[in-house]
Design a protein around this motif. Structure first.
Motif, short mmCIF file in Angstrom:
data_model
loop_
_atom_site.label_atom_id
_atom_site.label_comp_id
_atom_site.label_asym_id
_atom_site.label_seq_id
_atom_site.Cartn_x
_atom_site.Cartn_y
_atom_site.Cartn_z
N ALA A 138 1.16 -0.98 0.03
CA ALA A 138 -0.10 0.08 0.23
C ALA A 138 0.95 1.38 0.10
O ALA A 138 1.77 1.27 0.73
CB ALA A 138 -0.72 -0.08 1.14
N VAL A 139 0.67 2.16 -0.98
CA VAL A 139 1.33 3.31 -1.33
C VAL A 139 0.27 4.38 -0.84
O VAL A 139 -0.49 4.52 -0.51
CB VAL A 139 2.05 3.33 -2.59
CG1 VAL A 139 2.78 2.83 -3.31
CG2 VAL A 139 0.78 3.72 -3.84
N GLU A 140 1.62 5.14 0.61
CA GLU A 140 1.09 6.01 1.38
C GLU A 140 0.92 7.47 0.06
O GLU A 140 2.20 7.91 0.06
CB GLU A 140 1.51 6.58 2.57
CG GLU A 140 0.61 6.97 3.51
CD GLU A 140 1.61 7.67 4.69
OE1 GLU A 140 1.83 8.20 5.65
OE2 GLU A 140 2.51 6.44 4.56
N ASN A 141 0.02 8.33 0.47
CA ASN A 141 -0.02 9.77 0.47
C ASN A 141 1.07 10.26 0.95
O ASN A 141 0.65 10.82 2.26
CB ASN A 141 -1.08 10.45 -0.46
CG ASN A 141 -2.65 10.43 1.17
OD1 ASN A 141 -2.04 9.21 1.52
ND2 ASN A 141 -2.62 11.80 1.65
N SER A 167 -4.45 13.41 7.23
CA SER A 167 -3.82 14.34 7.41
C SER A 167 -3.17 14.48 6.30
O SER A 167 -3.30 16.26 6.00
CB SER A 167 -3.13 13.77 9.33
OG SER A 167 -2.10 15.64 9.19
N HIS A 168 -2.46 13.88 5.61
CA HIS A 168 -1.95 13.89 4.61
C HIS A 168 -2.43 14.48 3.29
O HIS A 168 -2.37 15.59 3.07
CB HIS A 168 -0.73 13.25 3.83
CG HIS A 168 0.64 12.62 5.15
ND1 HIS A 168 1.43 11.62 5.03
CD2 HIS A 168 0.57 13.43 6.60
CE1 HIS A 168 1.81 11.35 5.60
NE2 HIS A 168 2.00 12.57 6.65
N ASP A 169 -3.32 14.15 3.54
CA ASP A 169 -4.75 14.57 2.05
C ASP A 169 -5.15 16.17 2.64
O ASP A 169 -5.06 16.72 1.46
CB ASP A 169 -5.29 13.52 1.67
CG ASP A 169 -5.88 13.09 0.42
OD1 ASP A 169 -5.42 14.05 -0.37
OD2 ASP A 169 -6.86 12.36 0.30
N ILE A 170 -5.45 16.68 3.38
CA ILE A 170 -5.73 17.86 3.87
C ILE A 170 -5.41 18.94 3.55
O ILE A 170 -5.18 20.06 2.78
CB ILE A 170 -6.41 17.61 4.73
CG1 ILE A 170 -7.76 16.82 5.36
CG2 ILE A 170 -7.15 19.61 5.97
CD1 ILE A 170 -8.67 17.65 4.71
N LEU A 171 -4.35 18.14 4.08
CA LEU A 171 -2.84 19.24 3.57
C LEU A 171 -2.06 19.49 2.34
O LEU A 171 -1.84 21.03 1.37
CB LEU A 171 -1.59 18.75 4.98
CG LEU A 171 -1.49 18.88 6.19
CD1 LEU A 171 -0.24 18.86 7.00
CD2 LEU A 171 -2.29 20.72 6.73
N THR A 172 -2.07 18.79 1.22
CA THR A 172 -1.71 18.57 0.20
C THR A 172 -2.97 19.14 -0.31
O THR A 172 -3.05 19.85 -1.54
CB THR A 172 -0.72 17.25 -0.02
OG1 THR A 172 -1.87 15.96 -0.57
CG2 THR A 172 0.65 17.09 0.85
N GLY A 173 -4.06 18.78 -0.61
CA GLY A 173 -5.61 19.05 -1.09
C GLY A 173 -6.39 20.07 -1.03
O GLY A 173 -6.47 20.43 -1.35
#
Length: 264
Positions: A138-141, A167-173
């Motif tokens: 599973a590769v992570e965003n 958390s990563h998704d909200i920051l990068t998105g």
């Protein structure tokens, strides 16, 4: 649609104590599973951790490989890439011997090289090596999703999927669950945590600013894996809450996330 999920948490949640004590508190708080960082700790070897987890009645959701040198995936030079595939091959062997067949990988750590098709060829070799052991990856965003996107766009393999970090998704998105929307059909596992909108705080859900209604709306209805937290207590929480109280709040709030997913 699935009506409930097994619930897990990352083995490190901020309180400094031996691995066995952390696992015991996780079990006592009512979690079903632990996810593991594949690295030795001072009092326990990584290969001993799964047995400890299972002896106290918990499952292992997945193992997260250390991401040191993961940028070598994108290098054309064979000798650079060989170092990481040799390392992964050893860890694959260790994991499958311990009955673990789901691994989380980072595919970038702020690299100075652009995503490229040499990296895709290298990633195919990693996937093929994992398949030899019947391991799913599973590769992570993370910070730069162009690397993740190029891999998932070009490698369509049942052994390669997606680990969603909320958390990563909200920051990068920029406030949107961009990666989840795009790759939810390939979701293998989760890193659920909250943040303040500016940093990767690893807060308990509902302790930050993430819109969990939106998360639930974007979450794949066909997902059959676990809901797993990747949280870390703040210094203030460590000072004011016992670990068992912190974990109780964490599980209660994960149940609220689950309820939103079910009712979305």
């Amino acid at each position: 649609m699935q009506k409930n999920y097994k619930k897990g948490i990352f083995s490190w949640f901020g309180y400094i104590m031996p691995f066995f004590e952390r696992a015991y508190h996780i079990k006592k708080a009512g979690f079903d599973a632990i996810s593991l960082w594949w690295e030795d700790e001072r009092e326990i070897k990584r290969t001993e951790m799964p047995e400890v987890v299972r002896e106290i009645g918990l499952d292992v959701d997945y193992v997260h490989f250390p991401y040191e040198h993961c940028n070598s995936i994108w290098h054309i030079e064979k000798n650079i890439f060989c170092k990481i595939i040799d390392r992964y091959s050893l860890w694959f062997e260790e994991c499958i011997e311990k009955g673990i067949n789901l691994i989380v990988l980072h595919v970038e750590d702020n690299p100075q090289i652009s995503p490229n098709f040499a990296g895709i060829d290298n990633m195919r070799k990693i996937v093929e090596k994992a398949k030899e052991y019947n391991i799913k990856l599973a590769v992570e965003n993370t910070r730069k999703n162009e690397y993740l996107d190029l891999i998932l766009e070009n490698i369509d393999d049942e052994n390669l999927g997606f680990c969603h970090d909320a958390s990563h998704d909200i920051l990068t998105g920029k406030g949107s669950f961009t990666a989840l929307k795009r790759w939810k059909s390939r979701l293998f596992c989760t890193h659920i945590s909250d943040n303040c909108g500016k940093e990767d705080n690893h807060f308990v859900p509902f302790k930050g600013s993430i819109d969990w209604e939106s998360f639930a709306a974007d979450f794949p209805k066909e997902y059959k894996g676990m809901l797993t937290l990747e949280i870390c207590a703040s210094m203030e929480e460590i000072k004011t809450l016992k670990p068992e109280d912190y974990l109780k709040i964490a599980r209660e709030n994960l149940l609220k996330v689950e309820e939103k997913i079910i009712n979305a």
